[in-house]
Design an enzyme around this catalytic site. Structure first.
Site, PDB file in Angstrom:
ATOM      1  N   ASP A  50      10.379 -41.439  40.190  1.00  0.00           N
ATOM      2  CA  ASP A  50      10.476 -40.108  40.791  1.00  0.00           C
ATOM      3  C   ASP A  50       9.121 -39.733  41.377  1.00  0.00           C
ATOM      4  OD1 ASP A  50      13.064 -40.083  39.712  1.00  0.00           O
ATOM      5  OD2 ASP A  50      12.314 -39.277  37.820  1.00  0.00           O
ATOM      6  N   ASP A  59      24.344 -34.545  36.115  1.00  0.00           N
ATOM      7  CA  ASP A  59      23.214 -34.245  35.239  1.00  0.00           C
ATOM      8  C   ASP A  59      23.715 -33.350  34.115  1.00  0.00           C
ATOM      9  OD1 ASP A  59      21.833 -35.617  37.128  1.00  0.00           O
ATOM     10  OD2 ASP A  59      20.649 -33.922  37.856  1.00  0.00           O
TER      11      ASP A  59
END
Length: 243
Positions: free
Chosen positions: A129, A7
């Protein structure tokens, strides 16, 4: 297979805790060295996330991601702030092998369906998500915005348009190192047997890898465990092959 995850925020490798941008841990690790480590270990794919782009598409780290995609010799699936066909074409031209779509799945359904048909099921991954209450609620914009959609309904919406790869993150597990939500993935793999699910969130041990594979997961996204050296990439790959 095992898919290491990096990330990126402000050109640095970071991890959020349960999707909270205020709980951001910065790692003093070089992106290019980490990707080379993955390549040498025999990793087939890496998951690269532009966290700035995920939160606000206007802030995409395009030039930095472009430099990564141009230099590294490993397959990368990239996500974060990808909202248009131009974004998709650009990232493919830079060298991305898969495109991960998140918020667009909710906000631009018509185009996402067209992109699945145009580019094919192997090149497009839908990232969904969720936070689980009495249902699997879907969040977007870097996990900052709750939608009115539940996971199963979205999967059914896209089934007839060639959907194959689904990256599902249990936000409550992400960055916690407290184990994966095995029951979630077991349920999804049983209910949608034709889909290839990528699990994400909470992997903390090799046992998690074995349990996820045993319950039907096709690919496992692993981030924090690698960054904090809970086990090595080679150990994870060997575990997957034996499992």
């Amino acid at each position: 297979m095992i898919i290491p995850s990096l990330d990126i925020f402000n050109k640095k490798i970071v991890r959020l805790f349960q999707g909270n941008y205020k709980k951001k841990k910065i790692y003093k690790k070089d992106v290019f060295k980490e990707l080379e480590k993955c390549r040498l270990a025999g990793v087939k794919y890496v998951h690269l996330v532009d966290l700035e782009g995920a939160k606000n598409p206007k802030n995409k780290q395009v030039e930095f991601l472009k430099s990564i995609l141009n230099k590294v010799k490993i397959n990368i699936q990239v996500g974060g702030g990808i909202r248009s066909e131009k974004d998709i074409e650009d990232y493919f031209s830079y060298g991305a092998k898969r495109i991960v779509l998140g918020s667009s799945v909710i906000e631009d359904e018509k185009n996402v369906k067209n992109w699945l048909l145009k580019y094919g099921s192997e090149l497009i991954v839908l990232a969904l998500d969720i936070k689980i209450s009495d249902k699997k609620e879907v969040f977007i914009n870097g996990w900052t915005k709750k939608t009115d959609f539940v996971l199963e309904d979205l999967l059914k919406k896209y089934e007839d348009f060639g959907l194959k790869h689904v990256l599902c993150t249990d936000i409550s597990k992400d960055g916690t190192l407290k184990g994966s939500n095995i029951n979630l993935y077991k349920e999804l793999c049983l209910s949608f047997k034709h889909l290839c699910f990528q699990s994400s969130g909470g992997v903390s041990s090799l046992i998690d890898i074995l349990n996820l594979k045993k319950n039907g997961i096709s690919e496992i996204i692993i981030g924090k465990s690698f960054l904090e050296e809970k086990f090595s990439i080679l150990e994870a790959i060997k575990c997957w092959r034996k499992g």
